[in-house]
Design a protein around this motif. Structure first.
Motif, PDB file in Angstrom:
ATOM      1  N   ALA A 146      29.532  42.133  29.377  1.00  0.00           N
ATOM      2  CA  ALA A 146      28.340  41.443  28.875  1.00  0.00           C
ATOM      3  C   ALA A 146      27.099  41.690  29.724  1.00  0.00           C
ATOM      4  N   LEU A 147      27.263  42.171  30.946  1.00  0.00           N
ATOM      5  CA  LEU A 147      26.117  42.376  31.831  1.00  0.00           C
ATOM      6  C   LEU A 147      25.185  43.466  31.307  1.00  0.00           C
ATOM      7  N   PRO A 148      23.876  43.265  31.439  1.00  0.00           N
ATOM      8  CA  PRO A 148      22.931  44.333  31.091  1.00  0.00           C
ATOM      9  C   PRO A 148      22.970  45.432  32.150  1.00  0.00           C
ATOM     10  N   ALA A 149      22.403  46.572  31.841  1.00  0.00           N
ATOM     11  CA  ALA A 149      22.379  47.694  32.784  1.00  0.00           C
ATOM     12  C   ALA A 149      21.601  47.320  34.046  1.00  0.00           C
ATOM     13  N   ASN A 150      21.967  47.940  35.157  1.00  0.00           N
ATOM     14  CA  ASN A 150      21.323  47.736  36.464  1.00  0.00           C
ATOM     15  C   ASN A 150      21.525  46.327  37.015  1.00  0.00           C
ATOM     16  N   SER A 151      22.622  45.682  36.626  1.00  0.00           N
ATOM     17  CA  SER A 151      22.950  44.360  37.164  1.00  0.00           C
ATOM     18  C   SER A 151      23.935  44.498  38.313  1.00  0.00           C
ATOM     19  N   MET A 152      23.772  43.658  39.311  1.00  0.00           N
ATOM     20  CA  MET A 152      24.738  43.616  40.405  1.00  0.00           C
ATOM     21  C   MET A 152      25.853  42.648  40.024  1.00  0.00           C
ATOM     22  N   PHE A 153      27.087  43.067  40.257  1.00  0.00           N
ATOM     23  CA  PHE A 153      28.256  42.271  39.881  1.00  0.00           C
ATOM     24  C   PHE A 153      29.083  42.024  41.137  1.00  0.00           C
ATOM     25  N   ILE A 154      29.217  40.761  41.524  1.00  0.00           N
ATOM     26  CA  ILE A 154      29.948  40.409  42.741  1.00  0.00           C
ATOM     27  C   ILE A 154      31.129  39.513  42.386  1.00  0.00           C
ATOM     28  N   ILE A 155      32.301  39.894  42.854  1.00  0.00           N
ATOM     29  CA  ILE A 155      33.498  39.078  42.660  1.00  0.00           C
ATOM     30  C   ILE A 155      34.019  38.676  44.033  1.00  0.00           C
ATOM     31  N   CYS A 156      34.135  37.387  44.263  1.00  0.00           N
ATOM     32  CA  CYS A 156      34.679  36.876  45.520  1.00  0.00           C
ATOM     33  C   CYS A 156      35.921  36.053  45.218  1.00  0.00           C
ATOM     34  N   THR A 157      37.004  36.367  45.903  1.00  0.00           N
ATOM     35  CA  THR A 157      38.241  35.632  45.654  1.00  0.00           C
ATOM     36  C   THR A 157      38.197  34.237  46.251  1.00  0.00           C
ATOM     37  N   GLY A 158      37.290  34.018  47.193  1.00  0.00           N
ATOM     38  CA  GLY A 158      37.263  32.722  47.850  1.00  0.00           C
ATOM     39  C   GLY A 158      38.482  32.556  48.740  1.00  0.00           C
ATOM     40  N   HIS A 159      38.851  31.314  49.016  1.00  0.00           N
ATOM     41  CA  HIS A 159      40.007  31.054  49.873  1.00  0.00           C
ATOM     42  C   HIS A 159      41.299  31.339  49.117  1.00  0.00           C
ATOM     43  N   GLY A 160      42.401  31.336  49.856  1.00  0.00           N
ATOM     44  CA  GLY A 160      43.707  31.530  49.241  1.00  0.00           C
ATOM     45  C   GLY A 160      44.299  30.201  48.804  1.00  0.00           C
ATOM     46  N   ASN A 161      45.602  30.079  48.936  1.00  0.00           N
ATOM     47  CA  ASN A 161      46.301  28.878  48.486  1.00  0.00           C
ATOM     48  C   ASN A 161      46.178  27.766  49.526  1.00  0.00           C
ATOM     49  N   ILE A 162      45.028  27.083  49.516  1.00  0.00           N
ATOM     50  CA  ILE A 162      44.845  26.006  50.490  1.00  0.00           C
ATOM     51  C   ILE A 162      45.519  24.711  50.047  1.00  0.00           C
ATOM     52  N   ALA A 163      45.919  24.633  48.782  1.00  0.00           N
ATOM     53  CA  ALA A 163      46.577  23.420  48.295  1.00  0.00           C
ATOM     54  C   ALA A 163      47.878  23.174  49.050  1.00  0.00           C
ATOM     55  N   ILE A 164      48.671  24.218  49.227  1.00  0.00           N
ATOM     56  CA  ILE A 164      49.940  24.054  49.938  1.00  0.00           C
ATOM     57  C   ILE A 164      49.699  23.841  51.430  1.00  0.00           C
ATOM     58  N   VAL A 165      48.620  24.421  51.959  1.00  0.00           N
ATOM     59  CA  VAL A 165      48.262  24.203  53.365  1.00  0.00           C
ATOM     60  C   VAL A 165      47.932  22.731  53.598  1.00  0.00           C
ATOM     61  N   HIS A 166      47.126  22.151  52.710  1.00  0.00           N
ATOM     62  CA  HIS A 166      46.767  20.738  52.829  1.00  0.00           C
ATOM     63  C   HIS A 166      47.998  19.841  52.692  1.00  0.00           C
ATOM     64  N   ARG A 167      48.901  20.211  51.783  1.00  0.00           N
ATOM     65  CA  ARG A 167      50.111  19.407  51.576  1.00  0.00           C
ATOM     66  C   ARG A 167      50.997  19.432  52.825  1.00  0.00           C
ATOM     67  N   LEU A 168      51.150  20.597  53.438  1.00  0.00           N
ATOM     68  CA  LEU A 168      51.970  20.698  54.645  1.00  0.00           C
ATOM     69  C   LEU A 168      51.337  19.935  55.809  1.00  0.00           C
ATOM     70  N   ARG A 169      50.023  20.031  55.933  1.00  0.00           N
ATOM     71  CA  ARG A 169      49.336  19.275  56.985  1.00  0.00           C
ATOM     72  C   ARG A 169      49.564  17.781  56.809  1.00  0.00           C
ATOM     73  N   LYS A 170      49.494  17.330  55.555  1.00  0.00           N
ATOM     74  CA  LYS A 170      49.701  15.914  55.267  1.00  0.00           C
ATOM     75  C   LYS A 170      51.124  15.496  55.608  1.00  0.00           C
ATOM     76  N   MET A 171      52.088  16.343  55.265  1.00  0.00           N
ATOM     77  CA  MET A 171      53.485  16.048  55.568  1.00  0.00           C
ATOM     78  C   MET A 171      53.708  15.931  57.071  1.00  0.00           C
TER      79      MET A 171
END
Length: 207
Positions: A146-171
């Protein structure tokens, strides 16, 4: 020129590291921005000068983003696909699945015969996770188309699976009852946190 970011406005960084809002800085430079995300994220990161567009699903986010990138008056478009994060949260909240995952990780760490520096948790990808990743790939391809020509396209994965990290910290903090020894939980947490802190970023120009 349209600029599109996908998957995570703060890339896993705590709010304390966010000095000024990105959209505020872009607005001060005369750039019109559209911010498409869950309402809680929109309230947190959108600026007064940006177009705040709350959505309830990844499909709606895709629909709105495709529309905004075609708007010549908009210079920056942000959206996030949250299905993967939702999957990780559900996995971490399910005690049965969590215990199974922890047992698998501990087994891999214990049985791995490679040198310590090469050790790491490499577990199987479920069919459900493969389907989620396939849908994300399809949405990203649709946005790129859908992007028009000459557009910059950036994809960032962000953090990984922090949900399980938070759960383990809580445990560990609450000393929750578990059949898994504390020292093994700490070892798994170290590995998972190291993985969760890794992010990828891809940048390209639409011809």
């Amino acid at each position: 020129m349209s600029l599109l970011l996908v998957l995570g406005p703060d890339f896993g960084s705590p709010p304390s590291f966010m000095r000024r809002k990105l959209l505020t800085l872009l607005g001060e430079c005369g750039k019109t921005c559209s911010f498409i995300d869950d309402i809680s994220i929109v309230k947190r990161y959108a600026s007064e000068s940006s177009h705040a567009i709350p959505v309830c699903s990844d499909d709606e986010a895709l629909l709105k983003a495709r529309k905004e990138v075609k708007n010549d008056r908009v210079h920056f478009v942000w959206t996030q696909f949250s299905e993967l994060n939702s999957y990780f949260r559900k996995q971490a909240e399910d005690d049965l699945k969590l215990n199974g995952k922890l047992a698998e990780m501990i087994s891999l760490l214990t049985c791995d015969k490679k040198p310590d520096k090469q050790k790491g948790i490499k577990y199987k990808i479920s069919t459900e996770l493969k389907e989620i990743l396939t849908r994300i790939d399809t949405r990203v391809r649709s946005l790129h188309t859908a992007l028009p020509a000459n557009s910059m396209f950036i994809i960032c994965t962000g953090h990984g699976n922090i949900a399980i990290v938070h759960r383990l910290r809580k445990m560990l903090t609450e000393q929750s009852e578990t059949k898994i020894p504390r020292e093994k939980l700490i070892k798994v947490l170290e590995e998972l946190q190291a993985q969760a802190e890794v992010a990828l970023c891809f940048i390209g120009m639409k011809n």
